[in-house]
Design an enzyme around this catalytic site. Structure first.
Site, short mmCIF file in Angstrom:
data_model
loop_
_atom_site.label_atom_id
_atom_site.label_comp_id
_atom_site.label_asym_id
_atom_site.label_seq_id
_atom_site.Cartn_x
_atom_site.Cartn_y
_atom_site.Cartn_z
N GLY A 87 19.85 6.16 -11.44
CA GLY A 87 19.21 6.73 -9.65
C GLY A 87 19.68 6.89 -8.72
N ARG B 266 14.89 7.59 -1.13
CA ARG B 266 14.76 7.06 0.20
C ARG B 266 15.76 6.40 1.27
NH1 ARG B 266 10.03 2.42 -1.93
NH2 ARG B 266 11.19 3.16 -3.43
N GLN C 89 22.69 8.59 -18.74
CA GLN C 89 21.41 9.05 -18.52
C GLN C 89 21.06 10.38 -18.42
OE1 GLN C 89 18.42 7.11 -16.14
NE2 GLN C 89 17.21 7.45 -18.12
N GLY D 147 13.42 6.94 -16.65
CA GLY D 147 12.34 5.48 -16.70
C GLY D 147 13.46 4.22 -16.86
N GLY E 103 3.71 -6.72 -10.13
CA GLY E 103 3.64 -6.96 -11.93
C GLY E 103 2.94 -8.56 -11.95
N ASN F 213 57.86 6.54 21.02
CA ASN F 213 57.84 5.95 19.79
C ASN F 213 58.39 7.61 19.36
OD1 ASN F 213 55.99 5.96 20.40
ND2 ASN F 213 55.04 5.41 18.11
N SER G 178 59.47 -5.56 33.32
CA SER G 178 58.30 -4.37 34.45
C SER G 178 58.43 -3.17 34.02
CB SER G 178 57.65 -5.40 35.28
OG SER G 178 57.13 -6.40 34.77
#
Length: 470
Positions: free
Chosen positions: A11, A15, A72, A77, A139, A385, A404
């Site tokens: 599936g 949702r 499937q 189911g 269930g 670069n 620097s």
């Protein structure tokens, strides 16, 4: 005794409202279905069959080399999904566990216990149950005194008294192979959805005199599944908590587990300290005594012993022993920082090697460079670069000093012990022990500023007169 597993992943998961298949959504850094495969491999399952349906090519590609594929064709189911997998099962399979690709938290111990329960009892099937505080919508499983399943009552069919029962069916089963095959073959789609439900196999087996038993999961959080983004976040949180707890038990200090994020494939050594806001992703490895954070993200990065990485981001990089990175530093892919190196604030390193004991303390960019050992790279130094078409490398020898605000125009090689003065733009190679001054000579005009300002003011007045029309 051959053990197999069927993972249901057909599936799409509507949702989730996503173009990505549900089982491919990541949890703690990797797709949900990879968590399932990892668990089954740890158990030592002999064969894994993944049932695919929607987006079958993507799911099959994600499990390639780790599982066999069954298709499937139409989602009719869970029973139909298992039926699609039966012909792919090895013929010598004794026990088959059926589980779901969207429930990534199941532990190896739980799966192993189901195999063992099925084999030692010789039951036709084992139902994984859970005792939950709120069983609404699930269930209910009722057992006899010996742990056998008497009946499973769905919510819609349960009486008020039965609805108070808290032992629920997780939908995860272990079957004797022949019992699974025979019961699936007898399934009927005589329901409103016209689907074949795997749960019905249990009643079929019991009606045929077969024994069906239950095993209760120790932690009900293991069976948490994902059907939408809110559940995905909940599962992610549980998984993240489990990972943090495991590492803390292995000797890692996590100052604030609720605000520390560790992916499933990360490896940590004892005496690592993780400060709040740390995100460790991919296959990151952190060795003994390193301190990571606060607010640091490491992706596929290796951190050696005793290093400190704070307020920094590192991707596909290596950080040497006792090195210091950050705060506010960025190591891009291909960066290799040596021992005792300092990569300070607002320094970016990309595809470069920084030798041992070198310091790049602040506000610098080192890209496509090989920097030797004991080098000082000053504030504002840039390795230039990119020429607009190609990338070029800069090489800096050991014991050199780069002052620097120096621009190093690649391709460029600077020898050992060289000294580049501040503000220089270096375009030519520099030999060993060379002293470089590459800047425009200073011009100073004494007693000049007031006269210069006066001339500018007079010029502005003249312009103003012209504009007025006089």
């Amino acid at each position: 005794m051959t053990r197999s597993a069927i993972v249901l992943a057909a599936g799409h998961g509507t949702r989730m409202k996503s173009q990505t298949h549900k089982v491919l959504h990541p949890v703690c850094g990797k797709p949900m279905i990879h968590h399932i495969l990892d668990t089954l491999e740890e158990v030592g399952v002999d064969q894994i069959v993944v049932v695919v349906g929607q987006q079958r090519e993507r799911v099959a590609a994600a499990v390639a080399g780790r599982a066999d594929i069954a298709v499937q064709a139409a989602q009719l189911g869970t029973g139909d999904a298992v039926k699609a997998a039966l012909s792919t099962l090895r013929s010598d399979t004794d026990t088959v566990v059926v589980l779901y690709g969207d429930a990534p938290l199941i532990r190896p111990q739980t799966i192993a216990s189901m195999f063992e329960a099925r084999e030692t009892s010789d039951a036709a099937a084992v139902v994984l149950t859970a005792s939950v505080p709120d069983p609404t919508g699930l269930g209910r499983v009722f057992l006899d005194g010996e742990g056998g399943v008497l009946r499973i009552v769905e919510e819609k069919d349960a009486s008020p008294e039965e609805r108070q029962h808290r032992l629920i069916n997780t939908g995860i089963y272990a079957y004797r192979r022949d019992a699974l095959k025979s019961s699936v073959g007898r399934l009927k789609a005589d329901n409103a959805q016209r689907e074949y439900y795997l749960t019905d196999t249990l009643a079929i087996l019991r009606s045929g005199g077969e024994r069906v038993i239950a095993r209760t999961v120790e932690d009900p959080l293991e069976i948490a599944s994902v059907n939408d983004r809110a559940q995905l976040a909940q599962v992610e949180q549980i998984c993240r908590s489990n990972i943090a707890r495991r590492w803390m038990r292995e000797g890692v200090t996590i100052v604030d587990p609720n605000h520390t994020y560790i992916d499933a494939d990360v490896v940590l050594a004892p005496d690592v300290t993780l400060l709040p806001g740390t995100l460790l992703s991919g296959r990151t490895i952190v060795r003994e005594g390193a301190v990571i954070g606060p607010h640091t993200r490491l992706v596929d990065t290796r951190v050696e012993a005793g290093a400190v990485v704070q307020n920094a981001v590192a991707v596909e990089s290596e950080i040497g022993e006792q090195a210091q990175v950050g705060p506010f530093a960025y190591l891009r892919p291909g960066s290799r920082v040596g021992k005792r190196v300092k990569i300070g604030d607002f320094v970016e390193v990309k595809n470069s090697r920084i030798g041992d004991d070198t310091k790049v303390s602040h506000l610098a960019y080192v890209g496509d460079a090989d920097v030797g050992s004991h080098v000082n790279v000053g504030c504002g130094v840039i390795t230039v670069n990119y020429d607009g078409e190609r990338k070029h490398r800069t090489v800096i020898g050991d014991n050199s000093f780069v002052g620097s605000n120096v621009n190093l125009i690649a391709p460029l090689a600077i020898g050992e012990g060289a000294y580049i003065t501040a503000g220089s733009t270096v375009t030519d190679d520099v030999g060993d022990d060379a002293f470089v001054i590459a800047r425009v000579p200073q011009t100073t005009k004494p007693n000049y500023v007031r006269a210069w300002k006066a001339r500018k003011q007079n010029q502005n007045l003249v312009k103003g007169g012209d504009d007025s029309g006089h």
